[in-house]
Design a protein around this motif. Structure first.
Motif, mmCIF file in Angstrom:
data_model
loop_
_atom_site.group_PDB
_atom_site.id
_atom_site.type_symbol
_atom_site.label_atom_id
_atom_site.label_comp_id
_atom_site.label_asym_id
_atom_site.label_seq_id
_atom_site.Cartn_x
_atom_site.Cartn_y
_atom_site.Cartn_z
ATOM 1 N N GLY A 56 -0.250 6.510 -10.382
ATOM 2 C CA GLY A 56 -0.951 7.749 -10.074
ATOM 3 C C GLY A 56 -0.254 8.576 -9.015
ATOM 4 N N GLN A 57 0.788 8.010 -8.405
ATOM 5 C CA GLN A 57 1.628 8.675 -7.413
ATOM 6 C C GLN A 57 0.833 9.242 -6.232
ATOM 7 O OE1 GLN A 57 4.467 11.342 -9.335
ATOM 8 N NE2 GLN A 57 5.732 9.575 -9.854
ATOM 9 N N TRP A 58 -0.124 8.442 -5.761
ATOM 10 C CA TRP A 58 -0.782 8.756 -4.493
ATOM 11 C C TRP A 58 0.080 8.160 -3.391
ATOM 12 C CZ3 TRP A 58 -3.131 5.276 -0.869
ATOM 13 C CH2 TRP A 58 -3.827 5.911 0.172
ATOM 14 N N PHE A 59 0.665 9.032 -2.589
ATOM 15 C CA PHE A 59 1.546 8.591 -1.523
ATOM 16 C C PHE A 59 0.953 9.020 -0.184
ATOM 17 C CE2 PHE A 59 4.901 9.508 -4.940
ATOM 18 C CZ PHE A 59 4.754 8.246 -5.479
ATOM 19 N N ASN A 60 0.828 8.073 0.737
ATOM 20 C CA ASN A 60 0.168 8.350 2.007
ATOM 21 C C ASN A 60 0.900 7.583 3.107
ATOM 22 O OD1 ASN A 60 -1.889 7.662 4.210
ATOM 23 N ND2 ASN A 60 -3.004 9.223 3.038
ATOM 24 N N ASP A 61 1.480 8.331 4.039
ATOM 25 C CA ASP A 61 2.273 7.710 5.109
ATOM 26 C C ASP A 61 1.425 6.786 5.978
ATOM 27 O OD1 ASP A 61 4.509 9.036 4.232
ATOM 28 O OD2 ASP A 61 4.352 10.668 5.694
ATOM 29 N N GLN A 62 0.190 7.189 6.256
ATOM 30 C CA GLN A 62 -0.683 6.349 7.084
ATOM 31 C C GLN A 62 -0.948 5.014 6.389
ATOM 32 O OE1 GLN A 62 -4.534 8.063 7.935
ATOM 33 N NE2 GLN A 62 -5.219 6.284 9.122
ATOM 34 N N TYR A 63 -1.192 5.074 5.095
ATOM 35 C CA TYR A 63 -1.439 3.850 4.331
ATOM 36 C C TYR A 63 -0.207 2.950 4.339
ATOM 37 C CZ TYR A 63 -3.124 0.836 0.549
ATOM 38 O OH TYR A 63 -3.533 -0.255 -0.194
ATOM 39 N N ASP A 64 0.962 3.556 4.099
ATOM 40 C CA ASP A 64 2.212 2.778 4.135
ATOM 41 C C ASP A 64 2.389 2.075 5.472
ATOM 42 O OD1 ASP A 64 2.815 3.582 1.584
ATOM 43 O OD2 ASP A 64 4.470 4.911 2.138
ATOM 44 N N GLN A 65 2.051 2.776 6.572
ATOM 45 C CA GLN A 65 2.232 2.192 7.899
ATOM 46 C C GLN A 65 1.257 1.041 8.127
ATOM 47 O OE1 GLN A 65 4.767 3.127 10.119
ATOM 48 N NE2 GLN A 65 4.125 1.126 10.896
ATOM 49 N N ILE A 66 0.022 1.201 7.644
ATOM 50 C CA ILE A 66 -0.963 0.116 7.781
ATOM 51 C C ILE A 66 -0.454 -1.134 7.088
ATOM 52 C CG2 ILE A 66 -3.254 -0.668 7.061
ATOM 53 C CD1 ILE A 66 -4.220 2.238 7.448
ATOM 54 N N MET A 67 0.053 -0.972 5.868
ATOM 55 C CA MET A 67 0.521 -2.137 5.125
ATOM 56 C C MET A 67 1.799 -2.707 5.728
ATOM 57 S SD MET A 67 -1.861 -2.751 3.173
ATOM 58 C CE MET A 67 -1.048 -4.207 2.488
ATOM 59 N N ALA A 68 2.639 -1.852 6.289
ATOM 60 C CA ALA A 68 3.830 -2.350 6.982
ATOM 61 C C ALA A 68 3.419 -3.156 8.214
ATOM 62 C CB ALA A 68 4.733 -1.191 7.382
ATOM 63 N N ASP A 69 2.438 -2.652 8.955
ATOM 64 C CA ASP A 69 1.966 -3.356 10.151
ATOM 65 C C ASP A 69 1.325 -4.689 9.795
ATOM 66 O OD1 ASP A 69 2.842 -1.232 11.667
ATOM 67 O OD2 ASP A 69 0.849 -0.333 11.933
ATOM 68 N N SER A 70 0.698 -4.756 8.628
ATOM 69 C CA SER A 70 0.018 -5.998 8.238
ATOM 70 C C SER A 70 1.000 -7.147 8.054
ATOM 71 C CB SER A 70 -0.770 -5.775 6.938
ATOM 72 O OG SER A 70 0.080 -5.725 5.798
ATOM 73 N N LYS A 71 2.257 -6.820 7.777
ATOM 74 C CA LYS A 71 3.255 -7.878 7.549
ATOM 75 C C LYS A 71 3.625 -8.612 8.830
ATOM 76 C CE LYS A 71 3.404 -6.446 3.334
ATOM 77 N NZ LYS A 71 2.476 -7.071 2.375
ATOM 78 N N THR A 72 3.416 -7.967 9.973
ATOM 79 C CA THR A 72 3.775 -8.602 11.248
ATOM 80 C C THR A 72 2.557 -8.951 12.089
ATOM 81 O OG1 THR A 72 4.051 -6.419 12.269
ATOM 82 C CG2 THR A 72 6.016 -7.440 11.318
ATOM 83 N N ALA A 73 1.361 -8.682 11.583
ATOM 84 C CA ALA A 73 0.140 -8.941 12.346
ATOM 85 C C ALA A 73 -0.197 -10.430 12.343
ATOM 86 C CB ALA A 73 -1.020 -8.147 11.763
ATOM 87 N N ALA A 74 -0.655 -10.922 13.481
ATOM 88 C CA ALA A 74 -1.091 -12.320 13.549
ATOM 89 C C ALA A 74 -2.272 -12.541 12.623
ATOM 90 C CB ALA A 74 -1.458 -12.671 14.987
ATOM 91 N N ASP A 75 -3.149 -11.548 12.544
ATOM 92 C CA ASP A 75 -4.276 -11.569 11.612
ATOM 93 C C ASP A 75 -4.279 -10.243 10.862
ATOM 94 O OD1 ASP A 75 -6.602 -11.777 10.184
ATOM 95 O OD2 ASP A 75 -7.942 -11.669 11.925
ATOM 96 N N PRO A 76 -3.862 -10.235 9.599
ATOM 97 C CA PRO A 76 -3.773 -8.977 8.867
ATOM 98 C C PRO A 76 -5.106 -8.462 8.338
ATOM 99 C CG PRO A 76 -3.096 -10.779 7.452
ATOM 100 C CD PRO A 76 -3.372 -11.378 8.800
ATOM 101 N N GLN A 77 -6.164 -9.274 8.393
ATOM 102 C CA GLN A 77 -7.421 -8.894 7.744
ATOM 103 C C GLN A 77 -7.988 -7.562 8.255
ATOM 104 O OE1 GLN A 77 -8.425 -10.416 5.033
ATOM 105 N NE2 GLN A 77 -6.810 -11.954 5.242
ATOM 106 N N PRO A 78 -8.009 -7.273 9.569
ATOM 107 C CA PRO A 78 -8.498 -5.955 10.014
ATOM 108 C C PRO A 78 -7.682 -4.804 9.443
ATOM 109 C CG PRO A 78 -8.451 -7.485 11.851
ATOM 110 C CD PRO A 78 -7.733 -8.166 10.721
#
Length: 538
Positions: free
Chosen positions: A463-485
Motif C-alpha cells: 500500500g506504500q504507506w511510508f512514515n518516518d516516525q514509524y520507521d524510527q519506532i521500529m528501528a529503536d525496538s531492535k535495540t530496546a531492552a524491552d521492545p513491547q512499549p
C-alpha cells in the motif's frame, strides 16, 4: 506459547529441547498399513524455491522438501534441524551454529555450512529479486541492507562457513528471537550446483534436490503436489508417513465435500459451518488460535486513489466495518474481530488502548465514520467510488460483500474485483489496486513479524504507506531492552493513520481425519512437518 530465546554465553553451547523431532507413536498404537496424507491447498503454489516463495501454503510444502537450521515442535518450541545447537557471543552479536554431519541432500551429497552461506547471499542478492530479501535485514545480519540495496557485494553479508559443519552469523543488534527466525523457508539451504546447472527449472520434479524429509515426485501447477519420503534424510528411519499429497481446490465447499468423501485428510472449514460440523464430527472439527491477521490494505501510494490519501476517509472506513458480524455470523469458527494489526495470541504482546476499539460501540463508530466522511466531502448522496480486490475464495467473497454493504452506509460505494491468487498478488505488488484483501501470517512468534511489514523498507508494504516516525519506532525496538512499549507505539500510530483496515485475527478451523495423528494443536504458527505425523489403523 512461550517463546524460546536460546541465548547462550560464548563458552556454552545450548542444547535444544530434543535431539530429534520425529513421529512419536505411543506404545500400543497400531499403525495403518498405508502411510499417506492428503491435504488441501486453496491456491496454486507460485514457487518451490525457498528464496522466492512468499506464500504460507508454499512454506508448508517447502518445510517438507527442505530443512533449515531449526524446526518447531508441536508446541512451537525450537528443536534441532540441520543445526544441533549454537553458541552466542557475550555481546549477542555473533551466533555460531554447529551443524550435524549426517545431513545430506537428496542426491546423497553432504549438506554443509557453505550451502547456507550460498542461500542467504542468494536471498539478499538484488539479482534474485526476492520479495523476502528484506528478511535478511529484519534478522539484522551484518551488511544486509547494503547488500540488498546493491551497494555491497553479496560476499560482504555477515554469514561465514568456518568449516563444513560450523556456520557463523554476525548481526548488528542483539535479537533474543533471532534463532526463531531460522524456521522461515527463506533461510533454508539450497544446492548451488543444481541451481547453476538448471536455472529456473531446478525446482521441477526429478530435478529438485532438497535436504528435507521428502522429495518432490510430482507438481502439476494448480492441481497437485506429491512428495515421497526421502531415504537420504538424516532421520529417515523415524519418518512414518511415506507420501504427502497436496490437492489444489479453489472452492472451499467443494474441498469440504471431497474431505467428507474421504479424498482429503485435512481441509479448512468454510465460513459459518464450524458449529454444525463440530456437533456432527466432534473428533474431526478443530479450532485453535492461528498467528495470522486478515486486513484490507489501502493503496495510499502515488498510484492509489486520491481519496485514500485522506486519513479521515481511511479511519471512517475502518470504523464502519462491523467485525462482530463478520466473526460471529459469517465465519463462526473461533476467530476474533481485529482492531489492530498484531495477532492477539502473539507471545508477550498486549494491544494498546484505543478510543475507537475500547470506548465506542459499533453504533458510535458508524456515527463517527459519517462525520469523518462528511468532513472529507463524501456522503450517501455524494459517494466515494472504490474497488475492493480479493483472491478467489467463497469466504473472501462473503466478507467482501458484507464489508461493501457496511461501507455503503457511510457513503462508500464498493465494486468487487475477484482474481486468482497469482494475479491478485501481482496486482498488489505493482500497486494496481484501490483496496485489497490481504493476510499476514507471522514468520515467528513475536510482534515484530507484523510491525516490520509496515516499514518503508518492507518487501510487502504494497500500500506504500511510508512514515518516518514509524520507521524510527521500529528501528529503536531492535535495540530496546524491552521492545513491547515501542510495539504499542507502532500499533497506536497505525491506528492513527489507518493505512490498513484490520478485519479479524485468524483461528485454525479445520477438519482433520480421525486416524491422522501428530499434527500440532498447540503451535500458534501451525508449523507442521510430514515426518512428525502418522496414520493409525481404524
Amino acid at each position: 506459547m512461550n517463546m524460546k530465546t536460546l541465548l547462550a554465553t560464548s563458552a556454552i553451547a545450548l542444547s535444544l529441547s530434543f535431539q530429534a523431532q520425529a513421529a512419536s507413536v505411543p506404545d500400543g498404537v497400531t499403525l495403518a498399513a498405508e502411510q499417506s496424507y492428503t491435504f488441501w491447498l486453496l491456491d496454486a503454489i507460485k514457487s518451490m524455491d525457498p528464496q522466492i516463495n512468499t506464500d504460507v501454503e508454499g512454506s508448508d510444502v517447502l518445510r517438507n522438501l527442505f530443512e533449515g537450521l531449526y524446526n518447531e515442535d508441536s508446541d512451537g518450541a525450537l528443536v534441532p534441524g540441520v543445526a544441533i545447537d549454537h553458541t552466542v557471543s557475550d555481546d549477542g552479536l555473533t551466533y555460531t551454529f554447529n551443524l550435524r554431519d549426517t545431513a545430506k541432500w537428496s542426491n546423497g551429497e553432504a549438506v554443509t555450512a557453505n550451502d547456507f552461506v550460498y542461500a542467504w547471499r542468494r536471498l539478499a542478492d538484488p539479482a534474485t529479486a526476492s520479495e523476502y530479501a528484506w528478511y535478511m535485514e529484519l534478522m539484522q545480519v551484518e551488511n544486509a541492507s547494503a547488500v540488498v540495496a546493491g551497494d555491497m557485494p553479496t560476499d560482504a553479508l555477515g554469514v561465514t562457513a568456518i568449516n563444513d559443519h560450523t556456520l557463523e552469523v554476525k548481526i548488528t543488534t542483539p535479537l533474543p528471537y533471532f534463532p526463531q527466525m531460522m524456521v522461515h523457508a527463506s533461510t533454508f539451504p539450497v544446492p548451488q550446483t543444481v541451481i547453476e546447472a538448471n536455472g529456473d527449472n531446478w525446482t521441477q520434479p526429478g530435478t529438485l534436490v532438497g535436504n528435507g524429509a521428502y522429495t518432490l515426485t510430482e507438481h502439476t501447477l494448480g492441481e497437485r503436489v506429491v512428495m515421497e519420503a526421502n531415504d537420504t534424510y538424516w532421520d529417515a528411519s523415524n519418518t512414518v508417513m511415506k507420501t504427502l499429497t497436496a490437492l489444489t481446490i479453489n472452492d472451499q465447499n467443494q474441498a469440504l465435500t471431497r474431505y467428507l468423501a474421504g479424498e482429503l485428510d485435512r481441509v479448512d472449514i468454510p465460513a459459518g459451518q464450524y458449529p454444525r460440523l463440530a456437533e456432527e464430527y466432534p473428533d474431526q472439527a478443530t479450532s485453535t488460535p492461528y498467528n495470522c491477521s486478515y486486513i484490507y490494505m489501502l493503496n495510499v501510494g502515488e498510484k492509489g486513489p486520491e481519496a485514500l490519501k485522506d486519513v479521515r476517509v481511511r479511519q471512517a472506513m475502518a470504523f464502519a466495518i462491523d467485525r462482530d458480524i463478520i466473526v460471529d455470523r459469517i465465519l463462526q469458527g473461533g476467530q476474533k474481530g481485529a482492531y489492530n494489526w498484531t495477532h492477539w495470541a502473539v507471545a508477550d504482546f498486549e494491544r494498546p488502548h484505543s478510543e475507537w476499539a475500547d470506548d465506542m460501540d459499533q453504533a458510535q463508530r458508524i456515527e463517527k465514520a459519517k462525520e469523518l466522511m462528511a468532513e472529507a466531502g463524501y456522503s450517501t448522496d455524494n459517494p466515494l467510488e472504490l474497488r475492493l480486490q480479493y483472491n478467489t475464495s467463497d469466504d473472501h467473497k462473503k466478507i467482501a460483500i458484507a464489508a461493501s454493504q457496511m461501507l455503503k452506509a457511510i457513503g462508500v460505494n464498493i465494486v468487487l474485483d475477484n482474481y486468482e491468487w497469482k494475479i491478485h498478488t501481482d496486482r498488489m505488488q505493482s500497486q494496481d489496486f484501490d483496496m485489497a484483501r490481504y493476510a499476514w501470517c507471522g514468520d515467528y512468534n513475536e510482534a515484530s513479524t507484523y510491525l516490520d511489514l509496515m516499514t518503508s523498507y518492507s518487501g510487502h508494504n504494497n500500500g506504500q504507506w511510508f512514515n518516518d516516525q514509524y520507521d524510527q519506532i521500529m528501528a529503536d525496538s531492535k535495540t530496546a531492552a524491552d521492545p513491547q512499549p515501542l510495539y504499542q507505539q507502532a500499533e497506536t500510530l497505525l491506528t492513527d493513520e489507518m493505512p490498513i483496515i484490520p478485519i479479524y485475527h485468524y483461528a485454525n478451523v479445520d477438519m482433520i481425519a480421525a486416524d491422522i495423528k501428530g499434527l500440532p494443536q498447540n503451535n500458534v504458527n501451525n508449523t507442521w512437518y510430514g515426518k512428525d505425523i502418522y496414520r493409525v489403523a481404524e
